[in-house]
Design an enzyme around this catalytic site. Structure first.
Site, mmCIF file in Angstrom:
data_model
loop_
_atom_site.group_PDB
_atom_site.id
_atom_site.type_symbol
_atom_site.label_atom_id
_atom_site.label_comp_id
_atom_site.label_asym_id
_atom_site.label_seq_id
_atom_site.Cartn_x
_atom_site.Cartn_y
_atom_site.Cartn_z
ATOM 1 N N HIS A 244 0.844 -1.195 0.000
ATOM 2 C CA HIS A 244 0.000 0.000 0.000
ATOM 3 C C HIS A 244 0.883 1.250 0.000
ATOM 4 O O HIS A 244 1.968 1.249 0.592
ATOM 5 C CB HIS A 244 -0.893 0.037 1.237
ATOM 6 N N GLU B 171 -1.559 0.058 8.509
ATOM 7 C CA GLU B 171 -2.424 -0.962 9.102
ATOM 8 C C GLU B 171 -1.661 -1.797 10.121
ATOM 9 O O GLU B 171 -0.436 -1.688 10.257
ATOM 10 C CB GLU B 171 -3.012 -1.868 8.011
ATOM 11 N N HIS C 165 3.780 -7.407 1.884
ATOM 12 C CA HIS C 165 3.270 -8.344 2.878
ATOM 13 C C HIS C 165 2.290 -9.332 2.260
ATOM 14 O O HIS C 165 1.788 -9.140 1.153
ATOM 15 C CB HIS C 165 2.590 -7.592 4.027
ATOM 16 N N ARG D 145 -1.250 -5.298 -5.974
ATOM 17 C CA ARG D 145 -0.822 -6.697 -5.907
ATOM 18 C C ARG D 145 0.417 -6.921 -6.766
ATOM 19 O O ARG D 145 0.459 -6.527 -7.933
ATOM 20 C CB ARG D 145 -1.929 -7.632 -6.391
#
Length: 268
Positions: free
Chosen positions: A63, A78, A136, A156
């Site tokens: 992200h 996050e 991740h 992605r």
């Protein structure tokens, strides 16, 4: 000041989800539920709190941060709190060795990126803080709570051959090709009550009544997620138990006498 209220839940189907969920949740017949979202309220619209349940690997993704997000994109910080992990369950965060964007791109294209990522074997109580740019993935056999900026900007790099769109060019623009910092992982035992004190949100895990220091850290609106026991509004019969989430104008508006274990979070 607004009244304490319970947030609406949304079950989200995922190819990597489960048709059987742990209590107190129950998947609808024929549905593979991967996420359960609590709809962000206006008072904390910057945050999204959800449960994740995995039976397969999630995509390798990244992200952007505020400095890398383009028009129409949002930054995303996050964290993951592991609630339950089957033996050998793992999370990927960061790389085993520093890697260039060119080498990362080649590895994403030929599938060897999985081998270059650091896969952390985890157990209940582990906490991971994923700053923007961290590459991740989540493995199977896990139940997590995820707290994140309310953003759906995800790039992605690799998805195990699934027929979903990849975003390799943008992912390489924002990805940090480095090992995952030790400071960004820990356990609840080593960090309680403050699990995350990030750039965009704070997360605390308390037992019973919050102490004065925690109350002082939540002077305004907070999201309250009971993990064991019940949290109740002081001026109404609104309450939440495991699997539910409240928004409250302050912690002073809540009765924690029947609460055993609770997560608190707010935007920063």
């Amino acid at each position: 000041m607004f009244p304490v209220r319970k947030l609406e839940k949304r079950m989200v189907e995922k190819v990597w989800g489960r048709d059987q969920l742990p209590a107190p949740f129950e998947a609808p017949d024929g549905k593979r539920i991967g996420e359960i979202w609590f709809e962000p309220p206006p008072e904390q619209s910057e945050l999204l709190v959800k449960y994740l349940f995995t039976s397969e690997k999630l995509s390798v993704q990244v992200h952007p941060g505020e400095d890398a997000a383009r028009d129409g994109e949002d930054s995303k910080e996050e964290c993951w709190l592991v609630l339950d992990a089957q033996p050998g369950a793992r999370l990927a965060a960061g790389f085993n060795e520093p890697i260039t964007p060119e080498a990362m791109g080649r590895a994403a294209e030929d599938g060897t990126i999985e081998e270059l990522l650091t896969w952390h074997e985890v157990s209940a109580g582990d906490i991971f803080h994923l700053t923007p740019g961290t590459v991740h993935a989540i493995g199977p056999g896990l139940s997590l709570v995820e707290v994140q900026q309310n953003s759906d900007t995800t790039f992605r790099l690799y998805d195990y051959g699934r027929p979903r769109e990849l975003h390799l060019e943008r992912a390489l623009d924002v990805a940090v090709g480095a090992p995952f910092p030790d400071s960004c992982k820990g356990t609840v035992k080593s960090r309680e009550p403050t699990l995350i004190n990030g750039t965009r949100f704070r997360l605390d895990r308390i037992k019973g009544e919050p102490d004065a220091a925690v109350k002082a850290a939540y002077p305004g609106a907070a999201l309250v997620l009971p993990l064991e026991g019940t949290v109740t509004a002081k001026d109404s019969d609104v309450c939440a138990r495991e699997g539910e989430c409240l928004v409250a104008p302050s912690l002073e508006a809540l009765d924690f006498s029947a609460a055993k274990l609770t997560l608190l979070t707010r935007s920063v």
